[in-house]
Design an enzyme around this catalytic site. Sequence first.
Site, PDB file in Angstrom:
ATOM      1  N   GLY A 149       1.255  -1.327   0.153  1.00 19.54           N
ATOM      2  CA  GLY A 149       0.046  -0.160  -0.315  1.00 19.54           C
ATOM      3  C   GLY A 149       1.099   0.786  -0.149  1.00 19.54           C
ATOM      4  O   GLY A 149       0.616   2.362   1.040  1.00 19.54           O
ATOM      5  N   ARG A 178      -2.389  -1.457  -6.618  1.00 19.00           N
ATOM      6  CA  ARG A 178      -3.513  -2.517  -7.064  1.00 19.00           C
ATOM      7  C   ARG A 178      -3.087  -2.019  -8.911  1.00 19.00           C
ATOM      8  O   ARG A 178      -3.763  -3.234  -9.452  1.00 19.00           O
ATOM      9  CB  ARG A 178      -4.516  -2.364  -6.936  1.00 19.00           C
ATOM     10  CG  ARG A 178      -4.722  -3.282  -5.223  1.00 19.00           C
ATOM     11  CD  ARG A 178      -6.008  -2.544  -4.986  1.00 19.00           C
ATOM     12  NE  ARG A 178      -6.415  -1.566  -4.311  1.00 19.00           N
ATOM     13  CZ  ARG A 178      -7.649  -0.844  -4.231  1.00 19.00           C
ATOM     14  NH1 ARG A 178      -8.932  -1.360  -4.177  1.00 19.00           N
ATOM     15  NH2 ARG A 178      -8.299   1.032  -3.842  1.00 19.00           N
ATOM     16  N   SER A 228      -4.272  -1.612   3.399  1.00 17.33           N
ATOM     17  CA  SER A 228      -5.673  -2.162   4.359  1.00 17.33           C
ATOM     18  C   SER A 228      -7.056  -1.772   3.907  1.00 17.33           C
ATOM     19  O   SER A 228      -7.092  -0.689   3.541  1.00 17.33           O
ATOM     20  CB  SER A 228      -5.603  -1.755   5.723  1.00 17.33           C
ATOM     21  OG  SER A 228      -6.966  -2.389   7.302  1.00 17.33           O
ATOM     22  N   LYS A 286      -9.797  -4.314  11.809  1.00 19.03           N
ATOM     23  CA  LYS A 286      -8.410  -4.133  12.335  1.00 19.03           C
ATOM     24  C   LYS A 286      -8.062  -5.154  13.612  1.00 19.03           C
ATOM     25  O   LYS A 286      -7.833  -5.469  13.604  1.00 19.03           O
ATOM     26  CB  LYS A 286      -8.424  -2.680  12.719  1.00 19.03           C
ATOM     27  CG  LYS A 286      -8.503  -1.378  11.720  1.00 19.03           C
ATOM     28  CD  LYS A 286      -7.144  -1.566  10.557  1.00 19.03           C
ATOM     29  CE  LYS A 286      -6.120  -1.178  10.585  1.00 19.03           C
ATOM     30  NZ  LYS A 286      -5.192  -0.701   9.801  1.00 19.03           N
ATOM     31  N   VAL A 289      -3.762   9.635  13.006  1.00 18.75           N
ATOM     32  CA  VAL A 289      -2.517  10.022  12.491  1.00 18.75           C
ATOM     33  C   VAL A 289      -2.751  12.029  11.299  1.00 18.75           C
ATOM     34  O   VAL A 289      -3.506  12.086  10.419  1.00 18.75           O
ATOM     35  CB  VAL A 289      -1.992   9.267  11.113  1.00 18.75           C
ATOM     36  CG1 VAL A 289      -0.750   9.515  10.120  1.00 18.75           C
ATOM     37  CG2 VAL A 289      -2.267   7.258  12.068  1.00 18.75           C
TER      38      VAL A 289
END
Length: 341
Positions: free
Chosen positions: A8, A33, A84, A159, A187
């Site tokens: 990612g 992806r 994720s 998660k 974050v």
Amino acid sequence: MAEVLVTGGTGYIGSWCILALLNAGHSVRTTVRSLSREPELRAMLQRGGAAADAPLRVVTADLTKDAGWPEAVRGCDAVLHVASPTLTSTPRSDEEMVTPARDGVLRVLRASRDAGVKRVVLTSAIGAIAYGHPDWDRPFTEDDWTDVDAGIEPYQKSKTLAERAAWDFIREQGNGLELATVNPTGVLGPVLGPDFSPSLGLIQRMLNGSMPVSLKFASGYVDVRDVADLHLRAMTDPAASGQRFIATSGQSLWVRDVAAILHRRLGERADRVPTREMPVWAARGLSLIRPELRPLRALLGKNLDATSEKAQRLLDWKPRPVEDTITETAESLLALDTATG
């Protein structure tokens, strides 16, 4: 120096992890992806200070498919599994978020074990620790786990179950593969591209006036650069194997505290930042007709304070002051608005 896979890489935390690895002298490969995003990723990294000829290889792999993962991890010493499903303004069902998160973790761990990777660092979240509990009278620690049967939102459930599945895999099928997890609170930090964390969206709405009043809940916050630094420490320090680490800077802040910091540090540029706090009862009522507020409903009136004492003690991690992070976040978002507006 190590060869490290970051899953990612176009994401907010993933891109900063790549920068931290490159700055530390490691060679990096990262999964996307679609290779159509490679130019965007490289532009983001260069905005963050990476050299155009940095040792970075971009490969394709999808967490919902087995194909690509054996090739992605082949020859790697370590893996930072950051990718994720992310929280969106329109909440998803449990199945839509839990299945790809859990299955994706297991795909990465299985491929890493089979390729002889030494250690995987999994980006989990405070959502796997602090949700679904009754009134709490102490800071959350790494010994705590979210109660997935307490009616929590799909993101926190995903998660939690993904991290639980990871620890179960290591115990039952790891064959020597080491695991550490990093569990960040909200974050924040400088923006490199369009992929935002939910906490960044909160600051953006406060700055642009689309959040006219503060909601009443308290959370910890942490700088994305410090989150990336903690990933590297968890990857390299022998003491990190088999451990969870909360990433947070100082004590939790109520949203009104964040607003006050923005007013104090930005002056007139914070003119649209709210100065009033909405009562809990009113916010709960509003969440019934505003889908984007639904994920916050369970937080209203709560203080999800947590401590990063373990990361500071075991790994000598030193997060920067949260007021500085909030200010730099706002400066970055204002600059982005100017550049794109």
